[in-house]
Design a protein around this motif. Sequence first.
Motif, PDB file in Angstrom:
ATOM      1  N   PRO A   1       0.813  -1.222   0.000  1.00  0.00           N
ATOM      2  CA  PRO A   1       0.000   0.000   0.000  1.00  0.00           C
ATOM      3  C   PRO A   1       0.847   1.273   0.000  1.00  0.00           C
ATOM      4  CG  PRO A   1      -0.739  -1.488   1.721  1.00  0.00           C
ATOM      5  CD  PRO A   1       0.541  -2.034   1.183  1.00  0.00           C
ATOM      6  N   GLY A   2       1.997   1.232   0.681  1.00  0.00           N
ATOM      7  CA  GLY A   2       2.856   2.412   0.721  1.00  0.00           C
ATOM      8  C   GLY A   2       3.391   2.787  -0.645  1.00  0.00           C
ATOM      9  N   SER A   3       3.784   1.781  -1.422  1.00  0.00           N
ATOM     10  CA  SER A   3       4.273   2.086  -2.772  1.00  0.00           C
ATOM     11  C   SER A   3       3.155   2.625  -3.648  1.00  0.00           C
ATOM     12  CB  SER A   3       4.906   0.841  -3.397  1.00  0.00           C
ATOM     13  OG  SER A   3       3.960  -0.196  -3.512  1.00  0.00           O
ATOM     14  N   LEU A   4       1.942   2.130  -3.454  1.00  0.00           N
ATOM     15  CA  LEU A   4       0.808   2.662  -4.219  1.00  0.00           C
ATOM     16  C   LEU A   4       0.515   4.107  -3.828  1.00  0.00           C
ATOM     17  CD1 LEU A   4      -1.596  -0.406  -4.245  1.00  0.00           C
ATOM     18  CD2 LEU A   4      -0.204   0.459  -6.122  1.00  0.00           C
ATOM     19  N   VAL A   5       0.624   4.423  -2.540  1.00  0.00           N
ATOM     20  CA  VAL A   5       0.403   5.800  -2.086  1.00  0.00           C
ATOM     21  C   VAL A   5       1.460   6.725  -2.665  1.00  0.00           C
ATOM     22  CG1 VAL A   5       0.523   7.288  -0.037  1.00  0.00           C
ATOM     23  CG2 VAL A   5      -0.853   5.214   0.009  1.00  0.00           C
ATOM     24  N   VAL A   6       2.695   6.282  -2.670  1.00  0.00           N
ATOM     25  CA  VAL A   6       3.776   7.106  -3.228  1.00  0.00           C
ATOM     26  C   VAL A   6       3.573   7.315  -4.724  1.00  0.00           C
ATOM     27  CG1 VAL A   6       6.248   7.160  -3.715  1.00  0.00           C
ATOM     28  CG2 VAL A   6       5.453   6.540  -1.442  1.00  0.00           C
ATOM     29  N   LEU A   7       3.264   6.261  -5.462  1.00  0.00           N
ATOM     30  CA  LEU A   7       3.031   6.398  -6.902  1.00  0.00           C
ATOM     31  C   LEU A   7       1.855   7.316  -7.193  1.00  0.00           C
ATOM     32  CD1 LEU A   7       3.643   2.762  -8.179  1.00  0.00           C
ATOM     33  CD2 LEU A   7       5.056   4.778  -8.582  1.00  0.00           C
ATOM     34  N   TRP A   8       0.766   7.153  -6.448  1.00  0.00           N
ATOM     35  CA  TRP A   8      -0.401   8.004  -6.647  1.00  0.00           C
ATOM     36  C   TRP A   8      -0.064   9.453  -6.294  1.00  0.00           C
ATOM     37  CZ3 TRP A   8      -3.478  10.983  -3.392  1.00  0.00           C
ATOM     38  CH2 TRP A   8      -4.664  11.448  -3.965  1.00  0.00           C
ATOM     39  N   GLY A   9       0.696   9.653  -5.213  1.00  0.00           N
ATOM     40  CA  GLY A   9       1.073  11.003  -4.810  1.00  0.00           C
ATOM     41  C   GLY A   9       1.958  11.689  -5.834  1.00  0.00           C
ATOM     42  N   VAL A  10       2.902  10.946  -6.399  1.00  0.00           N
ATOM     43  CA  VAL A  10       3.772  11.523  -7.438  1.00  0.00           C
ATOM     44  C   VAL A  10       2.960  11.868  -8.677  1.00  0.00           C
ATOM     45  CG1 VAL A  10       5.660  10.985  -9.020  1.00  0.00           C
ATOM     46  CG2 VAL A  10       5.886  10.452  -6.597  1.00  0.00           C
ATOM     47  N   ALA A  11       2.094  10.954  -9.097  1.00  0.00           N
ATOM     48  CA  ALA A  11       1.279  11.204 -10.288  1.00  0.00           C
ATOM     49  C   ALA A  11       0.340  12.385 -10.075  1.00  0.00           C
ATOM     50  CB  ALA A  11       0.487   9.956 -10.656  1.00  0.00           C
ATOM     51  N   PHE A  12      -0.278  12.464  -8.913  1.00  0.00           N
ATOM     52  CA  PHE A  12      -1.192  13.566  -8.629  1.00  0.00           C
ATOM     53  C   PHE A  12      -0.453  14.884  -8.545  1.00  0.00           C
ATOM     54  CE2 PHE A  12      -3.979  16.222  -6.067  1.00  0.00           C
ATOM     55  CZ  PHE A  12      -5.196  16.007  -6.696  1.00  0.00           C
ATOM     56  N   THR A  13       0.732  14.879  -7.943  1.00  0.00           N
ATOM     57  CA  THR A  13       1.515  16.100  -7.824  1.00  0.00           C
ATOM     58  C   THR A  13       1.969  16.593  -9.193  1.00  0.00           C
ATOM     59  OG1 THR A  13       2.270  15.411  -5.641  1.00  0.00           O
ATOM     60  CG2 THR A  13       3.517  17.142  -6.710  1.00  0.00           C
TER      61      THR A  13
END
Length: 133
Positions: A72-84
């Motif tokens: 889940p942490g890697s998914l949060v990081v990927l989503w956060g980078v993409a959203f940013t």
Amino acid sequence: MKKWKILFGFSAFITALEFIGLPFKEHIDLNTFVSLILYCSILIPMYGYAYGVAIGSKAIAILIFVLTILVPGSLVVLWGVAFTINHFSLIQLVFSLGTFGLLLFISYPVFMYAFRSDKLWAKERQQMTDKRL
């Protein structure tokens, strides 16, 4: 270790609030139950690291780390980078970095409990050996 006890207490409080609020939600889906299971399972290594107690085995601690932090942490990081990247602003960058920092802070005791608490696991193994004799 006091800060890890505080983090465990705060996480346990938030998890208890999630359980209490469950009957009052308008819509309960599978995502709610999965996140509640993840919240509860992350409390095990947090408690073990904060209080210096070996719970279960090292293999279980590693499995909990992978299932609650790594995936889940890697998914949060990927989503956060993409959203940013898609909605770039200074405020969004600060919030994304803050979320990443919070994820690192929460994952530290879980990682240390699973991979860097060899003395704790050796002490538990010794106690199990002494009980058998």
